[in-house]
Design an enzyme around this catalytic site. Structure first.
Site, mmCIF file in Angstrom:
data_model
loop_
_atom_site.group_PDB
_atom_site.id
_atom_site.type_symbol
_atom_site.label_atom_id
_atom_site.label_comp_id
_atom_site.label_asym_id
_atom_site.label_seq_id
_atom_site.Cartn_x
_atom_site.Cartn_y
_atom_site.Cartn_z
ATOM 1 N N ARG A 1 -54.829 -2.501 -4.124
ATOM 2 C CA ARG A 1 -56.099 -3.088 -3.710
ATOM 3 C C ARG A 1 -57.244 -2.866 -4.702
ATOM 4 N NH1 ARG A 1 -56.670 -1.686 2.496
ATOM 5 N NH2 ARG A 1 -54.908 -3.072 2.784
ATOM 6 N N HIS B 1 -61.734 -4.260 0.065
ATOM 7 C CA HIS B 1 -60.562 -5.111 0.311
ATOM 8 C C HIS B 1 -60.765 -6.402 -0.472
ATOM 9 C CE1 HIS B 1 -57.407 -7.345 2.260
ATOM 10 N NE2 HIS B 1 -57.054 -6.287 2.964
ATOM 11 N N GLU C 1 -47.281 -5.297 1.638
ATOM 12 C CA GLU C 1 -48.679 -5.373 1.198
ATOM 13 C C GLU C 1 -48.784 -4.811 -0.213
ATOM 14 O OE1 GLU C 1 -51.694 -4.276 4.159
ATOM 15 O OE2 GLU C 1 -50.091 -4.213 5.627
HETATM 16 P P1 FAD Z 1 -62.117 4.065 14.413
HETATM 17 O O1 FAD Z 1 -60.970 3.304 14.893
HETATM 18 O O2 FAD Z 1 -63.129 3.334 13.627
HETATM 19 O O3 FAD Z 1 -62.837 4.735 15.662
HETATM 20 C C1 FAD Z 1 -64.062 5.399 15.508
HETATM 21 C C2 FAD Z 1 -64.656 5.598 16.877
HETATM 22 O O4 FAD Z 1 -65.781 6.469 16.799
HETATM 23 C C3 FAD Z 1 -65.175 4.320 17.517
HETATM 24 O O5 FAD Z 1 -64.786 4.327 18.870
HETATM 25 C C4 FAD Z 1 -66.689 4.441 17.385
HETATM 26 O O6 FAD Z 1 -67.393 3.721 18.356
HETATM 27 C C5 FAD Z 1 -66.853 5.936 17.560
HETATM 28 N N1 FAD Z 1 -68.098 6.493 17.016
HETATM 29 C C6 FAD Z 1 -68.578 6.406 15.764
HETATM 30 N N2 FAD Z 1 -69.755 7.059 15.674
HETATM 31 C C7 FAD Z 1 -70.014 7.592 16.897
HETATM 32 C C8 FAD Z 1 -71.075 8.353 17.457
HETATM 33 N N3 FAD Z 1 -72.157 8.701 16.739
HETATM 34 N N4 FAD Z 1 -70.999 8.713 18.753
HETATM 35 C C9 FAD Z 1 -69.941 8.358 19.525
HETATM 36 N N5 FAD Z 1 -68.922 7.613 19.055
HETATM 37 C C10 FAD Z 1 -68.956 7.242 17.755
HETATM 38 N N6 FAD Z 1 -55.395 0.447 8.412
HETATM 39 C C11 FAD Z 1 -54.043 0.398 8.414
HETATM 40 O O7 FAD Z 1 -53.389 1.430 8.261
HETATM 41 N N7 FAD Z 1 -53.411 -0.793 8.594
HETATM 42 C C12 FAD Z 1 -54.073 -1.965 8.771
HETATM 43 O O8 FAD Z 1 -53.468 -3.002 8.944
HETATM 44 C C13 FAD Z 1 -55.483 -1.937 8.744
HETATM 45 N N8 FAD Z 1 -56.200 -3.078 8.874
HETATM 46 C C14 FAD Z 1 -57.562 -3.010 8.961
HETATM 47 C C15 FAD Z 1 -58.290 -4.167 9.187
HETATM 48 C C16 FAD Z 1 -59.663 -4.103 9.358
HETATM 49 C C17 FAD Z 1 -60.446 -5.367 9.601
HETATM 50 C C18 FAD Z 1 -60.325 -2.862 9.286
HETATM 51 C C19 FAD Z 1 -61.799 -2.760 9.469
HETATM 52 C C20 FAD Z 1 -59.614 -1.711 9.023
HETATM 53 C C21 FAD Z 1 -58.229 -1.769 8.855
HETATM 54 N N9 FAD Z 1 -57.476 -0.620 8.612
HETATM 55 C C22 FAD Z 1 -56.117 -0.686 8.587
HETATM 56 C C23 FAD Z 1 -58.116 0.691 8.588
HETATM 57 C C24 FAD Z 1 -57.908 1.369 9.946
HETATM 58 O O9 FAD Z 1 -58.002 0.414 10.965
HETATM 59 C C25 FAD Z 1 -58.938 2.446 10.204
HETATM 60 O O10 FAD Z 1 -59.079 3.266 9.085
HETATM 61 C C26 FAD Z 1 -58.497 3.300 11.383
HETATM 62 O O11 FAD Z 1 -58.247 2.484 12.496
HETATM 63 C C27 FAD Z 1 -59.561 4.322 11.698
HETATM 64 O O12 FAD Z 1 -59.275 4.919 12.930
HETATM 65 P P2 FAD Z 1 -60.258 6.052 13.474
HETATM 66 O O13 FAD Z 1 -59.755 6.421 14.803
HETATM 67 O O14 FAD Z 1 -60.404 7.087 12.438
HETATM 68 O O15 FAD Z 1 -61.675 5.330 13.564
HETATM 69 C C1 SIN Z 2 -54.837 -5.664 5.806
HETATM 70 O O1 SIN Z 2 -54.190 -6.118 6.751
HETATM 71 O O2 SIN Z 2 -54.979 -6.248 4.738
HETATM 72 C C2 SIN Z 2 -55.481 -4.330 5.961
HETATM 73 C C3 SIN Z 2 -54.483 -3.270 5.781
HETATM 74 C C4 SIN Z 2 -55.132 -1.954 5.538
HETATM 75 O O3 SIN Z 2 -56.350 -1.825 5.479
HETATM 76 O O4 SIN Z 2 -54.379 -0.990 5.388
#
Ligand code: FAD
Ligand code: SIN
Length: 516
Positions: A279, A232, A116
């Protein structure tokens, strides 16, 4: 009042992996996860590209991954944190595999490593273009095996319970019964993810409204780097509103080109790495191209790629394009930059501790120092895995006295109030998204920021009135949180004097110069 030893808010990769470990270590202690939607709904579930981890010891090295992360962060990463996170990657991957997550292998039986933007080597471990879905599936299954973990879905955390800068739990709204519950806990972990829906124009699902960061801010926890919003470069361009479907950066890593409507491969004019520049650079370049041409989108050209291999690697992307009439073998995919990730958040130390005692933060809602001014692709899942382990290790290996508040925690008292019309709140949310998109986007102007800050002051006043006078609802609370987050982003954008990584700000007299 519900008492628990560990209260985890959020069920993405950060919250769930911490829950599994702490529940295993202390089988007699209670672990409670509250999450505001279905238990698997999260940014995690939609992650496509994968996890950046050094596995190929011939071509790659920790040093190269560290260097790529530092370059991408444009001088603002914490080098010690970068070293720590990068070198822990393989151990954290091993755990995911032990919990049942499957990652693609090549014909030699080795992990297939994608590439990437900003990476000097192929190092992205993935499960087709559904890496997040696979991780979420596996860790949720593991969570449900633990007898001492309770998962409460459709529970919206409203606010933290604090006294003398120490956290004792949180209040939450049971969205099915409308009852407000009081959770008293020894330790609380915010794992609430990102802020995408502040922009509307985002790759994030609808749950990403910055609730955890806003709650932490109300509890006086320190936040940092909120101005570093990652856009992105390649979200699918569609005229419909709401979340934008992502075309993974791994597609460019697979060889796709970015072109203008006229077919010009413009990225080489901006950076010698072309489509695989980091990015921030690709998004800023697209933004400038669109401003110059007045076009609505640019295009991703995959027509020269091996179709069979493409379908194997990117089945979801292939199918989504096909469903809207785009044949990637013949047609270019229309793409635009969209809000994707927040590099800043609740400031934590190397053990994931916030500035409030007994309150921890992990994952996208936290600011660890890993990303600096711009996150390197696929470093986010890695960060969440490494920090949930750090928090676990800290809590598992120390004999920690669970703090008791001087005053008993007060239960939330509900008073009957009128119900607010949802249409009014939806309209305010749309206005906020429009304002953020217009005034606080890829390129910002000081005058626009000041104007937006004034606007948000008015809205903050209005939402506080609504909060006081109407029945509590998820929509009202999310809007209140989003206004708080918008204010933090704008204030920190105004304070930031240097253009670094994903942050680009001009005074109005510099506009001409920028566009030329
Ligand atoms: P999240 O996975 O967002 O979980 C947050 C949780 O908190 C959810 O369950 C939500 O419902 C809950 N929540 C929020 N507010 C409240 C509240 N008030 N009360 C109760 N629950 C609440 N990163 C990479 O490293 N590689 C990738 O390939 C990649 N691809 C991506 C593709 C997309 C489309 C997106 C959107 C992001 C991508 N990212 C990627 C970024 C990465 O997925 C996220 O940064 C990471 O998964 C965040 O994990 P988290 O557990 O911190 O939050
Ligand atoms: C992607 O697959 O382009 C997202 C990867 C990332 O957010 O790290």
């Amino acid at each position: 009042m519900i008492t628990t030893n560990y209260l985890i808010i959020g069920s993405g990769v950060a919250g769930l992996t911490f829950a599994i470990k702490i529940a295993d270590r202390f089988p007699d202690k209670k672990v409670t996860i509250i999450t505001k939607s279905a238990e698997d709904e999260s940014n995690t579930k939609y992650a496509q590209g994968g996890i950046a981890i050094v596995l190929d010891e011939d071509e790659d090295s920790y040093q190269k991954h560290i260097q790529d992360t530092l370059i991408c962060g444009d001088g603002l990463c914490d080098e010690a944190v970068v070293k720590m996170v990068v070198t822990e990657g393989p151990k954290r991957l091993k755990e995911l595999i032990e919990w049942g997550a499957k990652f693609d292998k090549n014909t030699k039986g080795k992990y297939d490593l994608g590439k990437e933007g900003g990476h000097s080597q192929n190092r992205v471990v993935h499960h087709k273009d559904q890496t997040g879905f696979e991780i979420e599936r596996a860790i949720l299954l593991e969570v449900h095996k633990k007898k001492n973990i309770t998962v409460l879905d459709h529970h919206f955390a409203l606010d933290l319970i604090t006294e003398n800068n120490c956290c004792y739990g949180a209040y939450a709204l049971n969205q099915k019964t409308n009852e407000i519950l009081t959770f008293q806990s020894d330790f609380t972990l915010l794992a609430t993810g990102g802020i995408g829906h502040l922009y509307g124009h985002t790759t994030n699902p609808i749950i990403a409204t910055g609730d955890g960061i806003a709650m932490a801010n109300r509890a006086n926890a320190v936040t940092k780097d909120m101005e570093f919003i990652q856009f992105h470069p390649t979200a699918l361009y569609e005229t419909t509103s709401g979340s934008k479907f992502l075309i993974s950066e791994a597609v460019r890593g697979f060889g796709a080109y970015l072109r203008t409507k006229e077919g010009i491969r413009f990225m080489l004019n901006y950076d010698e790495r072309g489509e695989l520049a980091s990015r921030d650079i690709v998004s800023q370049s697209i933004d400038l191209e669109l401003k110059k041409t007045g076009e609505e989108c640019v295009f991703l050209d995959c027509t020269h790629l091996d179709l069979i291999e493409f379908k194997k690697h990117f089945p979801t992307i292939y199918e989504r394009c096909r469903s809207i009439g785009i044949d990637i073998a013949k047609d270019w995919i229309p793409v635009i930059p969209a809000q994707h990730y927040l590099c800043g958040g609740i400031k934590v130390d190397q053990n994931g501790k916030t500035s409030v005692a007994n309150l921890f933060a992990c994952g996208e809602c936290s600011q660890t120092g890993l990303h600096g001014a711009n996150r390197l692709a696929s470093n986010s899942l890695l960060e969440a895995l490494v920090y949930s382990d750090k928090i676990y290790t800290y809590l598992a290996n120390k004999t920690l006295e669970s703090a008791k508040p001087k005053q008993p925690v007060t239960e939330y008292k509900e008073i009957s109030k009128p119900v607010m019309k949802t249409a009014y709140i939806s309209k305010m949310k749309e206005d906020l998204q429009h304002l953020m998109h217009k005034n606080v986007s890829i390129v910002r102007y000081e005058t626009d920021l000041l104007e937006a800050l004034e606007e948000l002051k008015q809205w903050q006043y209005e939402i506080e009135l609504i909060n006081r006078n109407f029945q509590i609802s998820t929509a009202i609370c999310e809007l209140n949180n989003m206004i708080t987050i918008g204010t933090l982003i704008i204030q920190q954008s105004i304070s930031q004097k240097e253009n670094r990584g994903g942050f680009m700000k001009f005074n109005s007299f510099e506009i001409e110069e920028y566009a030329n």
